[in-house]
Scaffold this active site. Structure first.
Site, PDB file in Angstrom:
ATOM      1  CG  HIS A   7      48.353  48.099  44.753  1.00  0.00           C
ATOM      2  ND1 HIS A   7      48.456  46.764  45.080  1.00  0.00           N
ATOM      3  CD2 HIS A   7      47.790  48.133  43.511  1.00  0.00           C
ATOM      4  CE1 HIS A   7      47.993  46.033  44.089  1.00  0.00           C
ATOM      5  NE2 HIS A   7      47.572  46.825  43.112  1.00  0.00           N
ATOM      6  CG  ASP A   8      44.613  49.211  42.916  1.00  0.00           C
ATOM      7  OD1 ASP A   8      44.998  50.397  42.846  1.00  0.00           O
ATOM      8  OD2 ASP A   8      44.767  48.384  41.996  1.00  0.00           O
ATOM      9  CE  LYS A  44      41.698  50.203  40.908  1.00  0.00           C
ATOM     10  NZ  LYS A  44      42.150  49.160  39.949  1.00  0.00           N
ATOM     11  CG  HIS A  97      42.078  54.014  43.230  1.00  0.00           C
ATOM     12  ND1 HIS A  97      42.300  54.465  41.958  1.00  0.00           N
ATOM     13  CD2 HIS A  97      43.148  53.223  43.549  1.00  0.00           C
ATOM     14  CE1 HIS A  97      43.439  53.976  41.510  1.00  0.00           C
ATOM     15  NE2 HIS A  97      43.976  53.204  42.456  1.00  0.00           N
ATOM     16  CG  HIS A 113      49.675  52.546  43.205  1.00  0.00           C
ATOM     17  ND1 HIS A 113      48.768  53.137  44.051  1.00  0.00           N
ATOM     18  CD2 HIS A 113      48.932  51.792  42.337  1.00  0.00           C
ATOM     19  CE1 HIS A 113      47.547  52.750  43.724  1.00  0.00           C
ATOM     20  NE2 HIS A 113      47.615  51.941  42.674  1.00  0.00           N
ATOM     21  CG  ASP A 126      49.272  47.844  40.024  1.00  0.00           C
ATOM     22  OD1 ASP A 126      48.629  46.770  40.015  1.00  0.00           O
ATOM     23  OD2 ASP A 126      48.736  48.956  39.904  1.00  0.00           O
TER      24      ASP A 126
END
Length: 519
Positions: A377-378, A381, A406, A432, A461
């Site tokens: 999901h990240d 980044k 991101h 998200h 999250d």
């Protein structure tokens, strides 16, 4: 080849007329006598009263008109021979029956022996050429011995045709079954389906309603085999230890198959053993209330070869899947490591997301996809500079705008893949941080405009982030985190998912405890 034929001599001995309704042995060759003369029926049954072919006697059906004959043929698809008169209620009644059987019923197996007392009505040459019959006899030439001979040759042909057709059906069934088996990737489901397909294979072409197959599939844990799929007599024993269910004799047979790593066939039992490359041991046991013949065994042995290959494929695919999972989790953890947030964050988010998806009612495939994809999901980044990503204080507006990028960066990294996991991950990475009230980023989506994958991962999250220590904050308690999520019901989060989350909070806490941070 010895066909085990038993019959009397050519002398016709008078005896009590055979009643076709008398109870016969379980299996008989079925013969339809279609003739408008009752005397023909009586004499035919008398002559063939003690006839046997391959240990099976005869069962007679009587029809006195074309309509009766056609109705009996429609109801009894396993009639082997029709002794058919040409002239009954009409001059060409028998010929109409032939056309009905061959063209309407599409029955090409039954042997049709045309018997006529008036050969002029249906000349042999014309009938043989124009109608699909197997023999033509004038009633005056059909002595008892010739009738015996005619029936034997016809039954032998019928038997061979049925064997060929059974072989064809069996091979078709193996191809279809193997195709279904090869699509399965779960070892448990694989064994369950092997049991189903084998039972179906054994019932192939069996017309006897009393023909029954019972059995079970069992897998071995550390100590013994346990039943996880069953049919027939064993249906009530699912999850039981095999040793507690079967006789000592059968238990010994099962372990013989295991110890010798081979399949065992007997008159009415099949024991199959297969072991995956990962070491998982499985047994399939089937028993029938009728004899399992050589054809059945040949089909099963062919099928077993395919099962062995499919079993190895499951193991290889599982290895590939596990490797993919590790790569995905590692990618997610690389991002967390850059944020100086070592631990099991991505693994917890994966489990939280799957749990929410299950409780929401998504199908098994989607739940597994969310679990596999949510760790990324990240992923975007990875493009955020360290000085912003690891800033201990509050971000200014410019820095926050960079952080928000991101979502788009992660989406762009994943969107072009044709793999379902990556497509799902692209959706999650992109959405998200959207909010149910439309005030999220990057696109300000609102309500159900946000994909369910994004809405699910958002709660997973945030819950884990709140409960975890970050470079810019200390961890919150579970109660504080839950209260925050409840307060954001309908604002940040999907209200339905918030209700599911709070109703199952014990399960989320359990996941949190099982996957504690390792630093």
């Amino acid at each position: 080849m010895n066909d085990n034929i038993v019959f009397s001599d050519d002398n016709m001995l008078f005896a009590e007329e055979y009643n076709h309704e008398t109870e016969l042995i379980d299996e008989s060759w079925k013969i339809l006598i279609a003739d408008d003369e009752k005397e023909v029926h009586s004499v035919t049954k008398l002559v063939l009263s003690d006839f046997q072919f391959q240990g099976k006697g005869l069962k007679f059906y009587s029809a006195y008109s074309a309509q009766e004959a056609m109705e009996l043929m429609r109801k009894n698809k396993d009639i082997a021979i029709i002794l058919l008169d040409v002239v009954m209620e009409e001059e060409d009644s028998g010929l109409k029956v032939i056309k009905y059987v061959r063209e309407v019923l599409q029955n090409n197996d039954v042997r049709i022996i045309l018997r006529t007392g008036q050969p002029g009505q249906a000349p042999e040459k014309k009938v043989i050429v124009e109608y699909d019959i197997n023999d033509y006899k004038e009633k005056t030439e059909l002595t008892a011995q010739k009738l015996y001979t005619c029936i034997v040759t016809s039954l032998r042909t019928y038997r061979d045709i049925k064997t060929i057709n059974t072989n064809k059906k069996g091979l078709d069934k193996i191809i279809q079954s193997s195709s279904r088996i090869f699509q399965i990737q779960s070892m448990t489901k694989f064994s369950q389906n092997v049991l189903i397909e084998l039972s179906s294979l054994l019932n192939l072409n069996k017309n006897d309603l009393c023909y029954q197959v019972s059995g079970f599939a069992a897998t071995k844990d550390e100590n013994d085999f346990y039943i996880f799929a069953a049919t027939g007599d064993y249906s009530k024993y699912i999850y039981n230890n095999v040793k507690e269910v079967v006789s000592l004799t059968l238990y010994s047979k099962l372990y013989k198959a295991v110890n010798e790593t081979k399949n065992i066939f007997s008159e009415n039992e099949i024991i199959m053993f297969f072991k995956s490359q990962s070491g998982l041991e499985n047994i399939i046991y089937l028993k029938s209330n009728k004899k399992i013949n050589d054809i059945d065994i040949n089909f099963i042995e062919i099928f077993c070869n395919n099962i062995s290959i499919a079993c190895d494929n499951i193991y290889l695919n599982k290895e590939i899947e596990n490797t993919q999972k590790e790569i995905i989790f590692t990618l997610g953890e690389i991002v967390e490591a850059r944020s100086k947030e070592t631990g099991n964050h991505v693994r917890r988010v994966a489990e939280y997301s799957k749990l929410l998806a299950q409780k929401y009612g998504l199908n098994e495939k989607e739940c597994e996809l969310i679990k596999l994809a949510s760790p990324m999901h990240d992923i975007g980044k990875i493009a955020i500079p360290d000085n912003i990503l690891n800033k201990p204080g509050k971000l200014n507006d410019k820095e926050f705008d960079i952080i928000k990028n991101h979502c788009v960066t992660g989406y762009d990294m994943l969107k072009n893949s044709n793999k379902e996991i990556m497509k799902t991950a692209a959706i999650i990475a992109h959405e998200h941080h959207e909010r149910y009230n439309g005030k999220g980023y990057p696109n300000g989506l609102k309500g159900e405009e946000i994909h369910i994958y994004g809405r699910i991962t958002a709660i997973a999250d945030v819950f884990d982030a709140l409960c975890s220590r970050r470079v810019y904050k200390n961890s919150w308690s579970v109660d504080e985190s839950v209260e925050y999520i409840k307060s954001e019901k309908g604002e940040h989060f999907d209200p339905v998912l918030v209700d599911i989350f709070t109703a199952n909070i014990d399960k989320f806490i359990n996941i949190k405890e099982q996957l504690k941070d390792y630093n």
